[in-house]
Structure formats: structure tokens, C-alpha cells
Scaffold this motif. Sequence first.
Motif, mmCIF file in Angstrom:
data_model
loop_
_atom_site.group_PDB
_atom_site.id
_atom_site.type_symbol
_atom_site.label_atom_id
_atom_site.label_comp_id
_atom_site.label_asym_id
_atom_site.label_seq_id
_atom_site.Cartn_x
_atom_site.Cartn_y
_atom_site.Cartn_z
ATOM 1 N N PRO A 6 0.829 -1.214 0.000
ATOM 2 C CA PRO A 6 0.000 0.000 0.000
ATOM 3 C C PRO A 6 0.861 1.262 0.000
ATOM 4 C CG PRO A 6 -0.770 -1.560 1.641
ATOM 5 C CD PRO A 6 0.544 -2.074 1.159
ATOM 6 N N VAL A 8 0.939 5.346 0.708
ATOM 7 C CA VAL A 8 0.356 6.574 1.257
ATOM 8 C C VAL A 8 1.169 7.744 0.718
ATOM 9 C CG1 VAL A 8 -0.140 7.909 3.333
ATOM 10 C CG2 VAL A 8 -0.398 5.418 3.360
ATOM 11 N N CYS A 47 -2.163 6.026 -5.896
ATOM 12 C CA CYS A 47 -1.841 5.672 -4.505
ATOM 13 C C CYS A 47 -3.088 5.119 -3.813
ATOM 14 C CB CYS A 47 -1.309 6.897 -3.777
ATOM 15 S SG CYS A 47 0.152 7.632 -4.595
ATOM 16 N N ASP A 48 -2.904 4.610 -2.619
ATOM 17 C CA ASP A 48 -4.013 4.003 -1.880
ATOM 18 C C ASP A 48 -4.667 4.972 -0.897
ATOM 19 O OD1 ASP A 48 -3.842 1.015 -2.674
ATOM 20 O OD2 ASP A 48 -1.773 1.581 -2.214
ATOM 21 N N TYR A 49 -3.875 5.922 -0.403
ATOM 22 C CA TYR A 49 -4.390 6.882 0.577
ATOM 23 C C TYR A 49 -3.600 8.167 0.404
ATOM 24 C CZ TYR A 49 -6.793 8.116 4.949
ATOM 25 O OH TYR A 49 -7.618 8.677 5.882
ATOM 26 N N THR A 51 -2.862 12.291 1.681
ATOM 27 C CA THR A 51 -3.019 13.348 2.669
ATOM 28 C C THR A 51 -2.518 14.669 2.093
ATOM 29 O OG1 THR A 51 -0.833 13.317 3.753
ATOM 30 C CG2 THR A 51 -2.433 11.640 4.435
ATOM 31 N N LYS A 68 -9.198 8.962 -4.642
ATOM 32 C CA LYS A 68 -8.728 8.096 -3.567
ATOM 33 C C LYS A 68 -9.125 8.648 -2.192
ATOM 34 C CE LYS A 68 -6.702 5.056 -6.131
ATOM 35 N NZ LYS A 68 -6.993 3.610 -6.070
ATOM 36 N N ALA A 271 -3.416 6.800 9.349
ATOM 37 C CA ALA A 271 -3.527 6.755 7.882
ATOM 38 C C ALA A 271 -2.827 5.519 7.324
ATOM 39 C CB ALA A 271 -2.948 8.028 7.273
ATOM 40 N N TYR A 272 -1.635 5.187 7.840
ATOM 41 C CA TYR A 272 -0.919 3.999 7.383
ATOM 42 C C TYR A 272 -1.730 2.740 7.676
ATOM 43 C CZ TYR A 272 3.108 7.189 7.334
ATOM 44 O OH TYR A 272 3.966 8.231 7.112
ATOM 45 N N LYS A 274 -4.967 2.500 8.003
ATOM 46 C CA LYS A 274 -6.121 2.452 7.092
ATOM 47 C C LYS A 274 -5.712 1.907 5.732
ATOM 48 C CE LYS A 274 -8.689 6.326 9.115
ATOM 49 N NZ LYS A 274 -9.148 7.744 8.903
ATOM 50 N N ALA A 275 -4.582 2.390 5.225
ATOM 51 C CA ALA A 275 -4.116 1.942 3.908
ATOM 52 C C ALA A 275 -3.822 0.435 3.912
ATOM 53 C CB ALA A 275 -2.879 2.726 3.511
ATOM 54 N N GLU A 278 -7.180 -1.635 4.162
ATOM 55 C CA GLU A 278 -8.070 -1.575 2.988
ATOM 56 C C GLU A 278 -7.440 -2.194 1.766
ATOM 57 O OE1 GLU A 278 -9.135 2.520 2.585
ATOM 58 O OE2 GLU A 278 -10.218 2.581 4.487
#
Length: 278
Positions: A6, A8, A47-49, A51, A68, A271-272, A274-275, A278
Motif C-alpha cells: 500500500p 500513502v 496511490c491508496d491513501y 493526505t 482516492k 492513515a498507514y 487504514k491503507a 483496505e
Amino acid sequence: KVKKIPVVATNHFMPENALLNLRGVRWLYKPLHSLIWKYLVWFHNRCDYVTSPTPTATSLLSSHGLRKPLEAISNGIDTDRFQPRPKKIPAKYIPDTGLPLILYLGRVDGEKRLDLIIRAMPLILKQVKTHLVVAGFGVAQNSLKALASKLHVEESVTFTGFIDEKDKPALYNSSSLFVISSPAELQSIVTLEAMASGLPIVSVDVAALKELCHDGENGFLFRENDFHQLAENVVRILTNPEIAKKFGAQSRQIVEAGHSTVATFKKYEAAYLKAISE
């Protein structure tokens, strides 16, 4: 992506950062502006997530097509290092004039529009005795010095050149207010540092700066390119100690409430996770 790890990503860039000097050349500015946004969104959609440091920044990404999961996470400030402390003039940078100091700290480049602050100085000096400190270095320094001389305010402006990182807290603590005129900021770390140090803020009312400078609460906003309003706002703070004290305390509270490095670390950790999940 090949290894299925993943990703981020965080975006702290906007096309205006690179193209500010081309705003008057519309035939070139508009297509380049569009092309850069397309690339930014294309990259981050892989990307997957994602910010970005402020709600303004995340809104810009969404409006240009980012699909995303997206979250605003502040850059964060070390609130132990930057905090209100007794005045201590760093003599190797600025003279101890006994006057209230107006501070700008950061890159001294054209995109920061520091010419507006210099142009405001004759108007400010008509109403209050003060001294402007332009701390930092950049390619616009010589032209700004020439402008200060042309406006006959060179004796009331100090250009420090490069600032050693260890000297920054004392520079903030020696100042009476912080001013920023850059129209292309997705957050502004120096403004956060100034706020954590307990300074009132005078900021241009553009992009994400209004998320830090709450007009009438911890400072005043001025219209883009309006150095007359900039001057009025500076004078309002410097001539009213009660307002200055109130705004400075509120600046510190805003940083403590949502911009400490501890809070930022926790949000990135989440956040990490979550990525990964998911």
C-alpha cells in the motif's frame, strides 16, 4: 504496486507555487496550470491513501479529480521548541532598536510577494514607530532592498540573510507580530511556528492561510495585493496592546488544539493503518 505494498502519498504542492511569476502571461499560465494539476491528480490516483496539510488543500485535490481516500493532516509544530518566551534579541541578525518588530521569516523570493510588506512600511511608519525584519534569503532580496531605498524606509528594514535553525525561536520571541503576504500557501510552517510562539498574525486572505489566521481572533486578514489594508492591520495590532496580547494567546491555543507534532504523528499512524487494512 507490483509488490502490492500500500502507498500513502502526501501532497504539499500547488501549481501556483511554480507559476506565480507567469500569472500575467495568460496564454502560457493557463495551459501549464492545467497540465500540472492533471499530473498531480494522475499520480495521486495511483496511490491508496492521500493526505494534504489543510482542508483547503484536500478540497483542491478533490475538485481536480482525485478519487482516492483523502485526509487533511497538519504539518505539525514542535510546541515545546516554539512557545512564548521572554524577549531575547538575537543581535547577530537584528538591531536592538527598542521598537516593536514586525517579522517575516521564510524564503525571500518573488512568489512570496514581500514587496507588499515593503510598500506598506511608509504607511505604517506614519502612525507608529516600528522596525521590519525580513528573515531568510532568496533571489528577490536585492530588488526588495532597492524598493525599500526608493520608498525611503531602508533605515526601518533589516534583511538578515540566512537564519540558522537554532536561532529561529529567539527571533519569533523578539517580535511583536508576524506578517505573511504569499498567495500560494497550502499551510505555511513559518506561520504555525509564529503562532506557537504566541504572535499575532497579519496574513493575506488567500488559499489556506485563513485556516491559521482567524480574522479578528488571532490576527487580521488583508485582501490580495492590498498593501494599504496590510498597513492598517499592522497598525491596529501595534497600537493596541490588549488586542496584541489576546491575539497572541489565541494563536498559541489554535496550534495546541490541532497542530502539534504529537497529533500529526498519531494521524499519520492511523492513515498507514487504514491503507494497510483496505
